[in-house]
Design a protein around this motif. Structure first.
Motif, PDB file in Angstrom:
ATOM      1  N   HIS A   1       0.614  -1.199  -0.061  1.00  0.00           N
ATOM      2  CA  HIS A   1       0.083   0.085  -0.087  1.00  0.00           C
ATOM      3  C   HIS A   1       0.940   1.179  -0.026  1.00  0.00           C
ATOM      4  CE1 HIS A   1       1.005  -0.408   4.325  1.00  0.00           C
ATOM      5  NE2 HIS A   1       0.831   0.961   4.366  1.00  0.00           N
TER       6      HIS A   1
ATOM      7  N   ASP B   1       0.612   4.859   1.958  1.00  0.00           N
ATOM      8  CA  ASP B   1      -0.251   5.628   3.041  1.00  0.00           C
ATOM      9  C   ASP B   1      -1.132   6.875   2.658  1.00  0.00           C
ATOM     10  OD1 ASP B   1       1.256   3.990   4.880  1.00  0.00           O
ATOM     11  OD2 ASP B   1       2.704   5.407   5.458  1.00  0.00           O
TER      12      ASP B   1
ATOM     13  N   HIS C   1       4.997   0.311  -0.003  1.00  0.00           N
ATOM     14  CA  HIS C   1       5.523  -0.757   0.958  1.00  0.00           C
ATOM     15  C   HIS C   1       4.491  -1.900   1.605  1.00  0.00           C
ATOM     16  CE1 HIS C   1       3.510   2.597   3.324  1.00  0.00           C
ATOM     17  NE2 HIS C   1       3.678   1.585   4.389  1.00  0.00           N
TER      18      HIS C   1
HETATM   19 MN    MN Z   1       2.055   2.096   5.607  1.00  0.00          MN
END
Ligand code: MN
Ligand code: SIN
Length: 296
Positions: A110, A112, A224
């Protein structure tokens, strides 16, 4: 302590910079002692793995725990955060990811910023994460995987799914709150295998391996993930997200609770650099019994 010009350039180019063994072992020890007290407490600020018993993460403890409050104001991380973001900063999010030995679960691929943009109304990705390692992160205990340079793609605009949530918060009864889909192993805005395959063929892939006390600054648009932890080694980390004081989220319907997304926009003022180690001296003086002031 500011980053050097070279370090800042590495951060801008690859979307992260690792600063090995930034905090001393005494500073790490006091944070781990606090963490073990907090993990044992029943709290709605705590998320449990889908096995129903292992603590996955703790949220928002910088507001009611002196040691972690001090960490968020430590010059070693606040000063680089201000430098990266380019303005004063406030603490947007504070979480401790435990990834426990034998049972810590995955974090799917994903970015952030998509959560903060779509779910919280954050105008721009003028924000940075500081991940502080409380234990060594190695090839065995589910290290953080990153796709270097993937922040250059900016926010990859995908539709969030409505996951069937197996994770529950410690003291909830009935249906879990909807915000859990941003913190459970079944993440709401996870990227599909095709996107990851293409990104990895374009940018490559790496994993972060470093000793306890190290700090990783990473961009909110870096892609990440991490695997589960089947090793006998814990992998707890504190992740503090600093947002620019000039990037306050817009008013939205149904904001997430304050312990997940802070509505205290006050700029962080850095403390003296020995602030955390002073707690350690208190701790040692009490013969390793946590003084009341620390454990509250
Ligand atoms: Mn994250
Ligand atoms: C996160 O993406 O917030 C956590 C990743 C990890 O702890 O592996």
């Amino acid at each position: 302590m500011d980053l050097t010009k070279e370090q800042l350039e590495i951060y801008r180019n690859q979307g992260f910079i690792l600063l090995p063994e930034y905090f001393s072992s005494a500073e790490v020890e006091i944070m781990k002692a606090e963490l073990s007290v907090l993990s044992a407490k029943k709290s709605s600020q705590k998320i449990i793995e889908k096995d129903g018993k292992t603590v996955r993460s703790l949220h928002g403890y910088h507001t009611n725990n002196d040691v972690f409050n001090c960490l968020t104001r430590h010059p070693l991380i606040v000063e680089p955060a201000m430098q990266i973001v380019g303005t004063q900063v406030y603490v947007y999010q504070f979480k401790i990811n435990i990834k426990a030995a034998f049972s810590g679960d995955i974090w799917k691929w994903h970015q952030d910023y998509i959560y903060w943009c779509k779910d919280d109304g954050m105008p721009r990705p003028q924000v940075v994460n500081a991940m502080c390692l409380l234990e060594d992160m190695n090839e065995f205990n589910g290290p953080l995987f990153v796709i270097p340079g993937s922040h250059q793609e900016e926010m990859i605009d995908i539709i969030g799914h409505n996951p069937i949530v197996a994770t529950t918060s410690a003291n909830s009864s009935g249906d879990p709150p909807t915000w859990i889909s941003s913190f459970s192993a079944n993440l709401k805005y996870s990227l599909n295998p095709k996107i990851i395959t293409d990104l990895v063929s374009k940018y490559g892939i790496t994993s972060i391996k470093a000793a306890a006390g190290s700090v990783l600054f990473f961009d909110s648009n870096i892609v990440h993930a991490s695997t589960n932890n089947i090793s006998p080694f814990g992998r707890s980390t504190v992740i503090i997200t600093y947002n620019s004081t000039e990037n306050i989220p817009l008013a939205i319907k149904n904001p997430r609770p304050d312990f997940l997304v802070s509505q205290n926009y006050q700029a962080v003022t850095p403390l003296a650099s020995d602030a955390l180690s002073q707690f350690f001296r208190l701790y040692e003086d009490s013969q390793n019994e946590l003084p009341e002031i620390l454990a509250r």
